[in-house]
Design a protein around this motif. Structure first.
Motif, short mmCIF file in Angstrom:
data_model
loop_
_atom_site.label_atom_id
_atom_site.label_comp_id
_atom_site.label_asym_id
_atom_site.label_seq_id
_atom_site.Cartn_x
_atom_site.Cartn_y
_atom_site.Cartn_z
N LYS A 116 50.98 -30.60 -34.56
CA LYS A 116 49.68 -30.47 -33.89
C LYS A 116 49.77 -30.72 -32.39
N SER A 155 44.78 -25.11 -30.31
CA SER A 155 45.16 -26.45 -30.77
C SER A 155 44.14 -26.99 -31.77
N ALA A 191 45.00 -27.98 -35.56
CA ALA A 191 44.77 -29.37 -35.99
C ALA A 191 43.78 -29.45 -37.15
#
Length: 476
Positions: free
Chosen positions: A360, A440, A444
């Motif tokens: 992540k 991102s 995540a």
């Protein structure tokens, strides 16, 4: 009512090192009620703030302006001199640039120090060393610059001592013409001809920045391409743009030695060739600052390279001793150092904690253009380590990019077939470090490509290419 004598005293935490892994962990520990001491020898903020990340990105910010100025004519902008004639050159004052770099770094360090003070964190100046560890109790000896020594007792110790530029016996910096990346800010005059040895992230960033500042740059790379650890498509774009802008890139060229004769620096290659210039920056990687810390005596295991071995909650092999940041070699990013430090304190002080998940982590190479990545890589897909569908869109088709004269770069998304879950992405272009954030979040939070595609984006915007790439992954 219980008397104060029977109230438990706060946990004592000693943090060795004041960089991102150190000061961020200190803030978390203070927030959770611990008695926190930071032992620091190099200045609060560490190399990330004082000699590495903050200074280099400040320098690069100036380089970005120079790049925009160089491309301004395409947008119809013309610069005139004092007599009204078209200006033939825009010049940078490197002394002023570096003075600003160092001033901002010092200001950032002071800001962090004030924050630690407000939160009740004690800061002790000196070099810390573990001298005793037993039954969950630790003693840290602190040697000050004047040689005086004191000890601090702790229930837990976090080692966050960072790393230093790697040098070689055949390539020793002198701080004047042969430089590490920590020494470049002492330059007051432009290098006439700069040689950068090493084509990893640090080497590529400095080569790109100084090229934009109008300096003749040669990049010596031992590998077949610049940024060998990054996405191959991204590396190809950067190398193409750099060469087009005048950089001399020597691929498959391993440095044997760097020598200086007066104002001339010679980089000799292993194949017998040599390159001469006025200055050389050594970007040969990092070595951990783990010597003489008492680690072995405390039972802390290190690997053959001197990096401290930690698990995913930042524990070392010694009870009550944690480590964070570059000294662990996990992933040399300030954001990772800070998260490792926070995780260590959450774990030790009994707060909710999730183990470090490198899948992540978003990262960015601050070249021109920037290269931002998160999650799985093209190499992992090509090697069969992960099954994923891939879509790549060039920014040259993006309307906002056209308006801004951006021709180079792309957006690439990876998603799982069947579920459509986004597992990675690459963005190459101006401010890619900002554009990677929605990717991102998707990685995540295990969002699907359809979910990313159905979020509104501004028109026109660079981020529209992320939504478009996600739309093209529909039904994969």
């Amino acid at each position: 009512m219980a008397s104060s004598e029977h109230q438990s005293s706060p946990e004592r935490v000693v943090i060795i090192g004041g960089g991102p892994g150190g000061y961020e962990s200190a803030l978390v520990a203070a927030q959770l009620g611990a008695d926190v001491t930071v032992v620091d020898s190099d200045g609060i903020g560490g190399s990330a703030v004082l000699t590495d990340c903050v200074p280099s990105k400040t320098l690069i910010a100036t380089a970005e302006v120079m790049t925009e100025v160089a491309d301004a004519a395409e947008l119809g902008v013309t610069f005139l001199d004092s007599e009204g004639d078209v200006a033939s050159k825009v010049k940078v004052d490197l002394a002023k640039v570096n003075a600003r770099v160092l001033r901002l770094a010092a200001d950032q360090s002071a800001d962090i120090a004030r924050r630690l003070e407000r939160e009740g964190v004690k800061v002790v100046s000196g070099r810390g060393r573990l001298v005793a560890s037993h039954a969950g109790s630790h003693t840290v000896a602190v040697t000050a610059a004047d040689g005086s020594e004191q000890t601090v007792e702790a229930d837990a110790v976090l080692v966050a001592t960072g790393a230093a530029p790697r040098t070689l016996p055949s390539a020793q910096p002198d701080g004047e013409h042969i430089l590490t990346w920590e020494q470049v800010y002492d330059l007051t005059e432009e290098p006439e001809k700069l040689i950068v040895v090493g084509s990893g992230v640090t080497g590529a960033e400095f080569a790109s920045a100084y090229l934009a500042l109008g300096i003749d740059v040669t990049l010596v790379s031992s590998r077949d391409r610049v940024l060998p650890g990054e996405d191959a498509d991204a590396s190809a774009v950067l190398e193409d743009v750099s060469k087009r802008r005048g950089m001399n890139v020597l691929s498959k060229s391993r440095m044997e030695s760097v020598t200086r004769d007066g104002d001339t620096v010679t980089v000799t290659l292993t194949d017998g060739r040599s390159v001469t210039g006025s200055h050389c920056i050594l970007a040969l990687g990092s070595i951990p600052n783990t010597a003489d810390l008492g680690l072995e005596e405390a039972g802390v295991r290190v690997d053959d390279g001197g990096f401290i071995k930690v698990d995913k909650v930042s524990r070392t092999s010694a009870r009550g001793v944690y480590a964070a940041g570059d000294c662990t070699g996990v992933l040399m990013l300030a954001s990772v150092a800070a998260m490792q430090g926070r995780i260590a304190m959450w774990h030790f002080l009994g707060d909710a904690v999730a183990p470090l998940d490198l899948r992540k982590v978003s990262s960015n190479v601050f070249t021109a253009p920037e290269i931002a990545t998160v999650g799985c890589s093209q190499k992992a897909v090509d090697d069969g380590e992960i099954i994923a569908e891939v879509v790549m869109l060039k920014l040259s088709g993006n309307p906002r990019a056209k308006m801004q004269g951006v021709r180079d770069g792309f957006v690439k998304l990876f998603c799982r077939p069947g579920t459509g879950t986004v597992v990675g992405g690459v963005v190459v272009g101006p401010r890619a470090s900002e554009l990677i954030h929605p990717v991102s979040i998707a990685v995540a939070e295990a969002l699907t490509a359809d979910q990313v595609a159905q979020v509104f984006t501004v028109y026109p915007s660079m981020s529209g290419s992320i939504a478009e790439a996600a739309r093209r992954l529909h039904n994969v």
